[in-house]
Scaffold this active site. Structure first.
Site, PDB file in Angstrom:
ATOM      1  CD  GLU A  86       3.302   2.116  -0.558  1.00  0.00           C
ATOM      2  OE1 GLU A  86       3.983   1.308  -1.215  1.00  0.00           O
ATOM      3  OE2 GLU A  86       2.314   1.779   0.131  1.00  0.00           O
ATOM      4  CG  HIS A 138       2.899  -8.651   2.585  1.00  0.00           C
ATOM      5  ND1 HIS A 138       3.628  -7.941   1.655  1.00  0.00           N
ATOM      6  CD2 HIS A 138       1.813  -7.885   2.878  1.00  0.00           C
ATOM      7  CE1 HIS A 138       3.017  -6.804   1.396  1.00  0.00           C
ATOM      8  NE2 HIS A 138       1.908  -6.748   2.121  1.00  0.00           N
ATOM      9  CB  ALA A 192      -6.272  -1.906   8.644  1.00  0.00           C
TER      10      ALA A 192
END
Length: 190
Positions: free
Chosen positions: A93, A123, A115
């Site tokens: 985001e 992923h 992080a």
């Protein structure tokens, strides 16, 4: 070559016998270090408005990066009243938030913090890659200085190593890079 750069290169040079042809080029043991920009002039960053946008994941690491950012901003003379902080769910985001902050015209610079730690699934590649790509695109589209303080590491230990106190804290480094880009953009009247 500036003295500081020359000194850093000499310090990082491996002292090993070399073939005659290779003697002219120094061998670097690891990263050669950062040639720091000129120190800020008194008042140089007065009134520069900065947005710090951080993720809610890996909270301890991101909080330590945020401390580094604020230390750097203070060191460079940015007033705390000119700094606004924003939170986003995660690294994916960050680009949208950075784009909105840049598009608002309220900020001369944005520092993005997060992080992303590798796990057992792909992923990591998707989030880290899209985050960095999106942040780069936002900076290019809006012409606003961006500090990239998103760690992309293999382990939590690597993340903690990069957010220790001091000028090598990656939040500190991201803020310094963003301020240096503000300086550059101001110098060319972009």
């Amino acid at each position: 070559m500036p003295k500081a750069v020359k000194k850093a290169v000499q310090k990082a040079t491996v002292k090993q016998p070399q073939p005659a042809a290779a003697k002219s080029a120094p061998q670097i043991a690891h990263k050669s270090g950062y040639a720091a920009p000129p120190k800020p002039e008194k008042g140089e960053f007065k009134g520069k408005r900065i947005a710090v946008v951080a993720t809610r994941w890996n909270v301890e690491v991101v909080e330590a990066l945020t401390v580094g950012v604020h230390k750097c901003l203070k060191d460079w003379g940015v007033s705390p009243r000119d700094v606004q902080s924003f939170m986003v769910p995660g690294a994916f985001e960050l680009p949208l938030a950075a784009s909105a902050l840049m598009d608002s015209g309220k900020f001369e610079g944005v520092v993005a913090l997060g992080a992303v730690i590798r796990g057992d699934t792909p992923h990591f590649e998707f989030v880290a890659g899209e985050c960095s790509r999106g942040l780069r695109e936002a900076a290019q589209i809006y012409g606003v200085a961006l500090g990239f303080g998103v760690l992309t590491v293999n382990t939590a230990e690597q993340a903690y190593e990069r957010c220790k106190p001091g000028k090598e804290n990656k939040g500190y480094e991201a803020a310094a890079a963003m301020l240096e880009m503000i300086r550059l953009l101001d110098s060319i009247d972009v």
